[in-house]
Design a protein around this motif. Structure first.
Motif, short mmCIF file in Angstrom:
data_model
loop_
_atom_site.label_atom_id
_atom_site.label_comp_id
_atom_site.label_asym_id
_atom_site.label_seq_id
_atom_site.Cartn_x
_atom_site.Cartn_y
_atom_site.Cartn_z
N ARG A 155 -42.67 -4.87 61.39
CA ARG A 155 -42.46 -5.39 60.12
C ARG A 155 -43.30 -6.17 59.23
NH1 ARG A 155 -37.71 -7.02 63.17
NH2 ARG A 155 -35.81 -5.78 62.64
N ILE A 179 -44.62 -2.00 54.69
CA ILE A 179 -43.37 -1.87 55.18
C ILE A 179 -42.10 -2.65 54.23
CG2 ILE A 179 -41.96 -2.60 57.12
CD1 ILE A 179 -43.95 -0.38 57.53
N GLU A 224 -38.59 -2.37 54.86
CA GLU A 224 -37.44 -3.02 55.81
C GLU A 224 -37.70 -2.31 56.99
OE1 GLU A 224 -32.49 -2.97 55.69
OE2 GLU A 224 -33.64 -1.99 54.20
N VAL A 225 -37.18 -2.72 58.34
CA VAL A 225 -37.08 -2.41 59.63
C VAL A 225 -35.65 -2.83 59.88
CG1 VAL A 225 -38.04 -2.42 61.83
CG2 VAL A 225 -39.59 -2.51 59.97
N ASP A 247 -32.77 -3.16 62.44
CA ASP A 247 -32.47 -3.60 64.17
C ASP A 247 -31.17 -2.77 64.74
OD1 ASP A 247 -31.81 -5.01 66.24
OD2 ASP A 247 -31.50 -6.54 65.35
N VAL A 273 -37.19 2.98 59.57
CA VAL A 273 -38.24 2.26 58.74
C VAL A 273 -38.42 2.36 57.51
CG1 VAL A 273 -40.70 1.39 58.78
CG2 VAL A 273 -39.33 1.54 61.02
#
Length: 734
Positions: A107, A112, A114-115, A117, A136
């Motif tokens: 992140r 980047i 958005e990553v 969960d 990702v």
């Protein structure tokens, strides 16, 4: 039927003679102009950068309509995505802590956006707890291969015993492919070795190679600049280099070989160059025109994915033609004295007359022409047979090498979530009244969930305006399986039309009566899209337009041969044999890449590879056709004896055609070293076609056919002859 040997037409020096003559008289300025042009376009292309864009639109197809409907009703950004795929005991506290730490590091990396969960309960953790993935999303500037490779390295640092980390997605595949590739260098080195062996001189061998490199280098810069004006796919550059190197070396070799032959006959250097350009130079220009016609025939298909590539490769061929008749004459003038010494020294050491072996071969073929003809045609037909089983598609990570992280990620997702997870189908429900969308979509979901071949269907997701609902359908089979293709067809033609009929509609049409949804619902439309559906639509679009494409290319090429050689049978023979060589090339591709021969990963053939190979190979086949037939025609005009004309024509061109073919084979074959599956298929197909065409067709089948036809090979109805213009590839230099 009688055929008269026509007199040679007397022609004033044409444009080719004037251009090549200027390059000979002003060798230094001509070379300087090419050098300045190469430096200028390269600098300009580096300054402005490329604007390559892959046009994947398929106007008029159902998958394209899905894309357009989604863009209209629920627009999303165009940011690239990749997946970090994890395998192990994902619920173990130590594993979870390590995964969270790794995702936190990702992140914080540049580019980047958005990553996700994998533990957030969004279906990213498999039911058995052994596989998970995180999506990702990049910020739109992170598609640079170096940036993507940095993400790959950071994610895989978290791997340890009990935790496997792999990465998937198109941007990951592209980054891995851009990291490799010494195919061009290997092809050039192999071509140089062949040329040195042929000419016995490093200087002589370098000239055709240098001509091709200048042409391809200049075109590469022009292509980058053209990408700002036209839609040019990002895979055009490697294909352009593949074709440009092969054709460029080939064209320069044909002219240089005639120049060398005239020197051995005692001609003065300038005179030898004039004869070479007036004979082989004209053949090169004519052959290049047939390649251009074949490539521009791709425009008849009306597919954006092919039009940009066709224009790019056409530009390459035009530049190689220009280099062959301007740069090469200048180089011959500059280095002519040293080349002459080398040629005469090599000729003095020769123990036999050049072409003796080819004369013997022609004699063997002509003594019993039916035997080599039938054997050759049988071999060609056998090689063509696998084409009947040709299956088109688009490569995905499932066809990658098993050592690649993209392939391992693909396999982990298939094992954890099912084979269809890697290629889901998108089903869009479209209604006129927003109040009806939920009921109609839920009815479709209930039916699809029980349909054979479907593993799961997500709940319908209505768009913000309420006019469409989207469902993701996961097949039980992998994206590349034929079962998935059959499922797409069944959904479109049977399942969804039946659901729509019960709701009052007709699948992809509009609804009007009542059904299981309750009260009458009007204006219901179901659409099926997704990557597998798009591949099927592309194959269908190509197949439906292929007859027009083939007719245009074959017809125009045959017309050119008719005008130049003033014969009805020569163009017909060329068309049939060229089609057989193309069929043989596609047959070999089918065996290797579709059926997995020689250890290749089995899968469908790239959907646009066959039409591109048809265009390129049909044009290249004309190179050898024109070069061989023009020499035979020249001998026939001189002697009037068709048997001697074939024998001497083959003797004068056999070694050159073989050397040119060997160079093309090693240049094209070197692309089997590329990590890109599409380039591998192109390389194998073109190398196979050249091998079959140069050795089997030109050296065996064509002499047999011409022996059987005799003087009739040059027959032309007198009325048609009066209508046709006179274009001479040969001049009288006796």
């Amino acid at each position: 039927m009688t055929v008269e040997t026509p007199a040679r037409p007397t022609q004033a020096p044409g444009l080719l003679h004037r251009i090549a003559g200027w390059a000979q008289r002003h060798a230094g300025p001509a070379i300087a102009l090419w050098l300045v042009a190469l430096i200028a376009v390269t600098a300009a292309s580096q300054l402005v950068g490329s604007a390559y864009e892959n046009d994947t639109s398929l106007p008029g197809t159902e998958s394209q309509r899905v894309i357009e409907v989604l863009e209209q009703h629920q627009p999303r950004g165009t940011a690239d995505e990749l997946q970090i795929v994890l395998a192990g005991d994902m619920n173990a506290p130590a594993t979870k802590a390590r995964v969270d730490a790794m995702l936190a590091e990702v992140r914080g990396m540049p580019h980047i956006a958005e990553v996700a969960d994998p533990y957030a309960g969004q279906g990213m953790l498999a039911e058995d707890g052994r596989t998970a993935y995180s999506t990702v999303t990049l910020d739109g500037t992170g598609t640079d291969p170096e940036a993507v490779r940095a993400i790959i390295a950071e994610a895989q640092n978290a791997a340890q015993q009990g935790l496997q980390v792999e990465l998937g997605g198109d941007v990951v595949r592209e980054a891995a492919e851009s990291a490799g590739g010494a195919a061009e260098g290997a092809g050039i080195l192999a071509a140089l070795v062949i040329l040195v062996f042929l000419f016995g001189s490093l200087l002589a061998a370098t000239l055709p190679l240098l001509t091709a490199v200048f042409a391809v280098g200049s075109t590469l810069g022009l292509l980058v600049l053209a990408s700002h004006l036209f839609t040019v796919p990002d895979y055009t550059a490697p294909v352009m280099m593949l074709v440009g190197l092969g054709v460029g070396i080939d064209y320069a070799l044909l002219i240089f070989s005639r120049y060398r032959s005239e020197l051995r006959k005692g001609a003065e250097r300038r005179r030898a160059a004039e004869i070479a350009l007036d004979t082989a130079g004209r053949s090169v220009l004519f052959a290049g025109c047939t390649v251009v016609i074949a490539l521009l025939g791709l425009l008849a298909l009306g597919l954006g994915a092919l039009q940009g590539m066709a224009l790019g490769v056409t530009l390459t061929v035009l530049m190689t033609m220009l280099a062959a008749v301007t740069l090469l004459p200048a180089l011959l003038t500059l280095f002519g004295k040293r080349i002459e010494r080398s040629v005469l020294k090599h000729a003095a050491r020769a123990r036999r007359t050049p072409g003796d072996g080819w004369r013997k071969l022609a004699g063997v073929v002509q003594r019993r022409p039916w035997t080599p003809l039938l054997l050759g045609l049988t071999a060609l037909v056998v090689l063509c047979l696998p084409v009947l089983d040709l299956r088109l598609g688009f490569a995905d990570a499932g066809t990658d090498d098993q050592a690649k992280t993209t392939r391992r990620a693909y396999d982990l997702l298939a094992d954890g979530f099912g084979p269809g997870f890697n290629g889901p189908l998108i089903v869009v429900t479209e209604v006129v009244r927003p109040a009806d969308v939920a009921r109609v979509a839920e009815a479709a979901q209930r039916t699809l969930a029980g349909e054979p071949g479907i593993a799961a269907v997500t709940p319908p997701q209505p768009s913000p305006d309420g006019q469409i609902a989207t469902m993701v359908v996961f097949p039980t089979s992998a994206p590349q399986d034929e079962a998935t293709v059959r499922l797409v067809g069944k959904l479109r033609t049977e399942t969804l039309p039946a659901i729509a009929a019960r709701a009052g509609g007709t699948g992809s049409g509009e609804a009007g009566a009542s059904g299981e949804t309750g009260a009458g619902v009007s204006g219901v439309t179901y659409l099926v899209g997704g990557s597998t559906a798009a591949a099927e639509d592309f194959a269908g679009a190509v197949s439906s337009r292929l007859p027009i494409f083939v007719g245009v290319v074959v017809g125009l090429s045959a017309l050119l041969l008719l005008v130049v050689f003033r014969s009805v049978l020569i163009p017909l023979k060329a068309a049939v044999l060229n089609l057989l060589s193309i069929g043989a090339a596609l047959g070999v591709i089918t065996l290797v890449f579709q059926h997995g021969w020689f250890g290749a990963q089995p899968g469908p053939i790239e959907a646009f590879v066959p039409v591109m190979i048809f265009a390129i190979v049909f044009g290249l086949s004309m190179d050898y056709e024109v070069f061989l037939i023009s020499r035979i025609h020249e001998e026939w005009r001189r002697s009037g004896d068709p048997i001697q004309a074939v024998r001497e024509g083959l003797a004068n061109t056999g070694s050159v055609i073989t050397a040119a073919a060997a160079i093309m084979i090693v240049v094209f074959g070197a692309f089997l070293l590329s990590p890109d599956r599409m380039l591998q298929q192109f390389g194998l197909g073109l190398a196979t076609a050249v091998l079959v065409d140069a050795l089997l067709i030109r050296c065996v089948v064509v002499p047999s056919v011409l022996r059987l036809l005799g003087n009739r090979a040059w027959w032309l109805p007198s009325r048609l002859g009066r209508l046709l213009p006179t274009i001479a590839l040969e001049r009288d230099h006796s």
